[in-house]
Design a protein around this motif. Structure first.
Motif, PDB file in Angstrom:
ATOM      1  N   LEU A 159      53.890  44.954  49.336  1.00  0.00           N
ATOM      2  CA  LEU A 159      54.020  44.608  47.919  1.00  0.00           C
ATOM      3  C   LEU A 159      52.719  43.982  47.404  1.00  0.00           C
ATOM      4  CD1 LEU A 159      56.019  44.347  45.503  1.00  0.00           C
ATOM      5  CD2 LEU A 159      56.697  42.122  46.437  1.00  0.00           C
ATOM      6  N   GLY A 160      52.183  43.049  48.164  1.00  0.00           N
ATOM      7  CA  GLY A 160      50.937  42.402  47.760  1.00  0.00           C
ATOM      8  C   GLY A 160      49.768  43.375  47.758  1.00  0.00           C
ATOM      9  N   LEU A 161      49.740  44.249  48.758  1.00  0.00           N
ATOM     10  CA  LEU A 161      48.649  45.220  48.856  1.00  0.00           C
ATOM     11  C   LEU A 161      48.715  46.252  47.732  1.00  0.00           C
ATOM     12  CD1 LEU A 161      48.673  45.972  52.712  1.00  0.00           C
ATOM     13  CD2 LEU A 161      46.960  44.662  51.467  1.00  0.00           C
ATOM     14  N   GLY A 162      49.892  46.394  47.131  1.00  0.00           N
ATOM     15  CA  GLY A 162      50.064  47.435  46.122  1.00  0.00           C
ATOM     16  C   GLY A 162      50.336  48.786  46.756  1.00  0.00           C
ATOM     17  N   PHE A 163      50.810  48.781  47.980  1.00  0.00           N
ATOM     18  CA  PHE A 163      51.104  49.995  48.746  1.00  0.00           C
ATOM     19  C   PHE A 163      52.538  50.435  48.427  1.00  0.00           C
ATOM     20  CE2 PHE A 163      48.822  51.577  52.676  1.00  0.00           C
ATOM     21  CZ  PHE A 163      49.455  52.804  52.708  1.00  0.00           C
TER      22      PHE A 163
END
Lengths: 288, 360
Positions: A159-163
């Motif tokens: 989620l943080g990585l935007g994956f």
């Protein structure tokens, strides 16, 4: 989905309150028999869904139940993958690539993918991801697994990585291969719901901390979570309802029973008495 | 983002989720990993730090590479006028740590090193209690860290290579040492230091040492990254004082107070327990523990406020590098000739060099 689900933290030395208590529980549940006897108590009290990590010991529990299909006729599993420490420790020992390789049935796939260098093919990532899911699911072969979860460490990292695409890959595979609903555990409920909607994961099951004191309800606390529960279509499961013991049981259940659109609660307990008490409180406040 | 290993990826995730920060470029040596990140997130990727700094418009860098690379990469970033967050340990040479600290201060840049335990509620509570003199005059500290990093003879990553800055001294002991420094200040001497081996041939798996301060306070350090009984790294601090004792780990802070007449608010005579659920502030985003998010949030806020000094600045982290170096030298000291006074640094250095040469 049952109103009350049984969790497994207590069996594997996870306690958010105290390392001493965590060790005492590890000692108590050293023998599989001790775990089985608590699970039997839960089953007999009518708590028949076991929401469990894909820990090696869960494999032993499943095998035990597989041997006695009549005793556990209504037993349901909600597998939660992966058992994150297994990967984290493997990463420290072998690096990221080595760790993934270690858990893949066929290392050749990753080698082939690596030869591509920067030219990453989407099918490679899909292939690796689905193989990892299948490897984790092996221990549940032949058992009922109507919901399959991705663990919070992985969900929140991605989620943080935007994956975000990974969530769709997971959901598609779980639905098509296991005929199960995709589940996501998160400590960042509002943000995750936005992203799941964005990549087209419809009506997911999402489990997050929901408790009166706002413990580990990241991304806005109680107000933001209630807003998310009112405005998104998903099946919500509350965990850490007692905030690791910081809230007395009756107060905790009464409060959570008023949270809008909640489908279920997952809780852990080490004794029949605790299981029964929790079941009675849930029946009282949610209606049996 | 420089370095996408275990720490790098988790920093990447947390800083990218920060409302006031955005990851615009990443740098790593693994081309495939860069390809995956670019393909799925659109982030710019580089395999060379200088090229990244030249091409991307950056305010700050987060460096999570093997420890031996920290110093040169930090220097490159500072020269480009970037604020720097660097993983621990800061550098492997205290002289270099000092030089980089001065360089950053001269340029007015915000710096921080990843000693995340200073952002753990229970360890913050220990600091607060000591500042309030809750347990009287401190005489001794026991600082411990145990975990399951190396549990077999063979290991493939940089963490098991001394030349890369691996080993339990830099990887594990740095954390309890930094907490000791926070609580008592930097010690003046290390004695009886042992860098022990359980599985690793090239580097240490265990660290034991006695630390001393000029005013006769002492600390025992006990560290092992080859402890199979722990699920993950477990750090414990025990502080003995003339008016009681504090014991803390990541989850709770237990305090015994003899005379409570001037005890902090909410604290009474006998045992007092405070739990993580009470001591932890909510974070903007959670991946693997509030402290990791909180330290990055602090970094962002310090940059916004141009606060050059702050928690875990290079100046503070240099203290840990000094103690790491002190323990390393003491472990190489020849105790057969220990009838003389405690080693002057020059003597320790000579013996250290002699030992290393002999080992080659």
């Amino acid at each position: 989905m049952d109103k009350l689900l049984f969790g497994d933290n207590q069996f594997f030395g996870v306690n958010h309150m105290s390392e001493e208590k965590a060790r005492a529980q590890s000692i108590k549940f050293q023998d599989l028999d001790a775990i089985i006897s608590v699970l039997d108590a839960a089953y007999d009290e009518g708590v028949r869904t076991f929401m469990c990590t894909t820990h090696d010991r869960v494999g032993e529990i499943v095998e035990h139940m597989r041997q006695q299909p009549e005793r556990y006729a209504e037993q349901v599993f909600y597998p939660c993958m992966p058992y994150a420490h297994k990967y984290a420790n493997a990463m420290t020992e072998d690096g990221m690539v080595g760790a993934i390789k270690r858990f893949l049935p066929d290392g050749g796939l990753l080698d082939a993918a690596f030869k591509g260098g920067m030219s990453v093919a989407k099918k490679d990532i899909e292939g690796i991801t689905t193989l990892l899911i299948d490897a984790e699911m092996k221990m549940f072969a032949g058992m009922k697994t109507p919901v399959i979860f991705l663990q919070n460490v992985v969900v929140d990292l991605l989620l943080g990585l935007g994956f975000d695409e990974a969530f769709r890959i997971f959901a598609d595979h779980v639905r098509s291969k296991y005929n199960a609903e995709p589940g996501f555990i998160t400590m960042n409920l509002p943000m995750l719901l936005e992203r799941l909607a964005k990549v087209g994961v419809k009506n997911p099951v999402v489990c997050s901390n929901i408790n009166k004191v706002g413990f580990r309800m990241s991304g806005g606390g109680v107000d933001a979570y209630e807003e998310a529960l009112r405005t998104h279509n998903f099946d919500a499961i509350a965990m850490s309802v007692f905030a690791s013991g910081a809230i007395p049981p009756r107060e905790a259940i009464e409060w959570v029973s008023k949270v809008p659109n909640l489908k279920s609660i997952v809780f852990g307990a080490s004794s029949r008495a605790n299981i029964r008490n929790t079941k009675e409180l849930v029946d009282e406040y949610f209606g049996a | 983002m420089v370095g996408l290993g275990k720490m790098g990826l988790s920093h990447y995730s947390m800083i990218n989720a920060h409302p006031n920060a955005e990851v615009v470029a990443v740098c790593d040596s693994n081309a495939y990993l860069l390809g995956v990140m670019n393909r799925y997130t659109g982030v710019q990727t580089f395999s060379d730090l200088s090229k990244m700094i030249a091409a991307a418009e950056l305010d700050a860098v987060i460096i999570s590479t093997p420890s031996v690379l920290h110093a040169s990469m930090v220097r490159t970033a500072l020269e480009a006028g970037l604020h720097v967050f660097c993983e621990k340990p800061f550098s492997l040479d205290p002289a270099v740590s000092r030089e980089l600290t001065e360089s950053a201060q001269a340029k007015g840049l915000v710096t921080q090193v990843g000693y995340h335990y200073r952002f753990v509620g229970a360890f913050k509570e220990v600091k607060r209690l000591l500042d309030l003199n809750a347990i009287g005059t401190v005489s001794h500290v026991i600082a411990e860290a145990y975990g399951p990093v190396v549990l077999k003879p063979k290991g493939g990553t940089w963490r098991s290579k001394k030349s890369e800055g691996g080993g339990s001294l830099y990887d594990y002991a740095a954390h309890p040492i930094d907490l000791i420094n926070w609580y008592l200040g930097v010690p003046s001497e290390a004695r009886g230091s042992v860098l022990g081996h359980v599985f690793s041939k090239e580097t240490d798996d265990e660290v034991f040492s006695t630390l001393l301060w000029p005013d006769s306070r002492t600390a025992h350090l006990s560290v092992s990254w080859s402890d199979p009984s722990e699920r993950k790294m477990s750090t414990k601090i025990t502080v003995f004082g003339s008016n009681g004792r504090i014991h803390a780990d990541r989850q709770e802070c237990q305090t015994y107070i003899s005379d409570a007449s001037s005890a902090p608010e909410g604290y009474g005579e006998g045992w007092n327990a405070r739990y993580t659920t009470d001591l932890t502030d909510e974070v903007y985003f959670y991946v693997r523990g509030e402290e990791y998010s909180a330290q990055l949030d602090a970094f962002v806020k310090r940059i916004e406020a141009s606060e050059v000094e702050g928690q875990n600045s290079f100046a503070s982290a240099t203290g840990a590098d000094i103690v790491l170096d002190m323990i390393l030298r003491d472990s190489q000291r020849d105790y057969a000739d220990a009838s003389t006074a405690p080693s002057a640094p020059a003597v320790a250095e000579r013996q250290g060099l002699f030992r290393r040469r002999k080992g080659v």
